[in-house]
Design a protein around this motif. Sequence first.
Motif, short mmCIF file in Angstrom:
data_model
loop_
_atom_site.label_atom_id
_atom_site.label_comp_id
_atom_site.label_asym_id
_atom_site.label_seq_id
_atom_site.Cartn_x
_atom_site.Cartn_y
_atom_site.Cartn_z
N ALA A 175 0.83 -1.20 0.00
CA ALA A 175 0.00 0.00 0.00
C ALA A 175 0.87 1.25 0.00
O ALA A 175 0.60 2.22 -0.73
CB ALA A 175 -0.93 -0.01 1.21
N ALA A 176 1.92 1.25 0.82
CA ALA A 176 2.80 2.41 0.91
C ALA A 176 3.46 2.71 -0.43
O ALA A 176 3.55 3.88 -0.85
CB ALA A 176 3.85 2.17 1.99
N LYS A 177 3.89 1.68 -1.14
CA LYS A 177 4.52 1.87 -2.44
C LYS A 177 3.53 2.46 -3.45
O LYS A 177 3.88 3.35 -4.24
CB LYS A 177 5.06 0.55 -2.96
CG LYS A 177 6.28 0.04 -2.19
CD LYS A 177 6.70 -1.34 -2.70
CE LYS A 177 7.86 -1.89 -1.88
NZ LYS A 177 8.24 -3.26 -2.31
N ARG A 178 2.29 1.97 -3.42
CA ARG A 178 1.29 2.48 -4.36
C ARG A 178 0.99 3.95 -4.09
O ARG A 178 0.95 4.77 -5.02
CB ARG A 178 0.01 1.64 -4.26
CG ARG A 178 -1.09 2.09 -5.24
CD ARG A 178 -2.36 1.28 -5.05
NE ARG A 178 -3.40 1.73 -5.95
CZ ARG A 178 -3.64 1.24 -7.16
NH1 ARG A 178 -2.87 0.27 -7.64
NH2 ARG A 178 -4.62 1.70 -7.92
N TYR A 179 0.80 4.28 -2.83
CA TYR A 179 0.47 5.66 -2.48
C TYR A 179 1.63 6.60 -2.75
O TYR A 179 1.43 7.76 -3.14
CB TYR A 179 0.03 5.74 -1.02
CG TYR A 179 -1.43 5.39 -0.82
CD1 TYR A 179 -2.43 6.30 -1.12
CD2 TYR A 179 -1.80 4.14 -0.34
CE1 TYR A 179 -3.77 5.98 -0.95
CE2 TYR A 179 -3.13 3.81 -0.17
CZ TYR A 179 -4.12 4.73 -0.47
OH TYR A 179 -5.43 4.41 -0.31
N ALA A 180 2.85 6.15 -2.51
CA ALA A 180 4.01 7.02 -2.72
C ALA A 180 4.14 7.46 -4.17
O ALA A 180 4.71 8.51 -4.45
CB ALA A 180 5.28 6.30 -2.26
N ARG A 181 3.61 6.66 -5.10
CA ARG A 181 3.67 7.00 -6.53
C ARG A 181 2.53 7.90 -6.98
O ARG A 181 2.55 8.42 -8.09
CB ARG A 181 3.65 5.71 -7.37
CG ARG A 181 4.86 4.81 -7.18
CD ARG A 181 4.90 3.72 -8.25
NE ARG A 181 3.72 2.86 -8.21
CZ ARG A 181 3.66 1.71 -7.57
NH1 ARG A 181 4.72 1.27 -6.88
NH2 ARG A 181 2.57 0.96 -7.59
N HIS A 182 1.53 8.08 -6.12
CA HIS A 182 0.32 8.80 -6.53
C HIS A 182 0.53 10.31 -6.41
O HIS A 182 1.14 10.80 -5.46
CB HIS A 182 -0.86 8.38 -5.64
CG HIS A 182 -2.20 8.73 -6.21
ND1 HIS A 182 -2.71 10.00 -6.15
CD2 HIS A 182 -3.12 7.98 -6.85
CE1 HIS A 182 -3.90 10.02 -6.71
NE2 HIS A 182 -4.17 8.81 -7.16
N LYS A 183 -0.02 11.07 -7.36
CA LYS A 183 0.19 12.52 -7.38
C LYS A 183 -0.39 13.22 -6.16
O LYS A 183 0.10 14.29 -5.77
CB LYS A 183 -0.41 13.10 -8.66
CG LYS A 183 -1.93 12.95 -8.78
CD LYS A 183 -2.44 13.57 -10.08
CE LYS A 183 -3.95 13.45 -10.20
NZ LYS A 183 -4.46 14.06 -11.45
N THR A 184 -1.43 12.64 -5.55
CA THR A 184 -2.04 13.26 -4.37
C THR A 184 -1.03 13.45 -3.25
O THR A 184 -1.09 14.44 -2.51
CB THR A 184 -3.21 12.39 -3.86
OG1 THR A 184 -4.20 12.30 -4.88
CG2 THR A 184 -3.83 12.99 -2.60
#
Length: 296
Positions: A175-184
């Motif tokens: 989850a952390a990896k996915r969120y870290a890539r998100h523009k938000t």
Amino acid sequence: MNPTPDGPAPQRFRHALPDGHLAGLAWPAPDKPRLVFIHANGFCASAYRSVLSRLAADFDILAPDLRGHGTSRLPVDPDRHHNWHIYVRDICAWLGALDRPADALAGHSMGAIIAMMSAARQDQPTSLALVEPVVMPSIVYLTARSPFRGIMRGRIAIANAARKRYDGWPARSDAAKRYARHKTFRNWADGVLDDYLEDGLMSDGEGGVRLSCNPMWEAANYEAQGHDIGASLDQASGPIHVLKAEHASTIINRRALTGRGIGIDLLAGAGHLAPMEAPGPVADWIATRLTAPGSD
């Protein structure tokens, strides 16, 4: 929980309500003014550790997780959710059971409005520090309280996006990896994403994790605009301070505030998620506004 570089580690609290329990974080300081801080839709108290830990030297801080968010365990029904009153009832029931009243309520986005509506129901004047409160055009609230409120479902882009939110990972690190890539999250301060995910994720019961705030509930909150913020603003008896972000602000109807003599401070360079992007300046603003002469 570990301390942040800017303050001590929080403690956890849990309070029983008739249909479950309200939980959250606390930075106890019994000899200081009590500050209650309420988070935004889809988030949780842990997302604001960088802000609140900076205030721990000056306030006795309580930060609850709202119904359907974080570590609180209270039932939700997105299909019957038309306003934010259920949150106000939870917060007021909890506040009424505390050992002493809150001297100030603060919050971000949806949490700012819930803080304001809760303050309006307190017996004593309560100072307010509202960061990016959601203040929509009057027609939105009128429609949401009318027999035509159903037309709002599916017409609010951010709610539609929430319903499509990815929800489920084999491990927290995924989850952390996915969120870290998100523009938000691109402009968030160091460590804030980790703070959010600490309680923003929960076990899915099968070895993985999912969002603590169900995307259907998050979406319902965006569409549940049947509350009357004008009435609560008129009933609030303490001073009201408002911080507006320079970009993508949710203060759409400024007149609802300025027409009541409420000043609006601008945080230059920040967006709606200002507490995550600029926790230091937001904490400084809260401290200044709530400790300045005439703030209580």
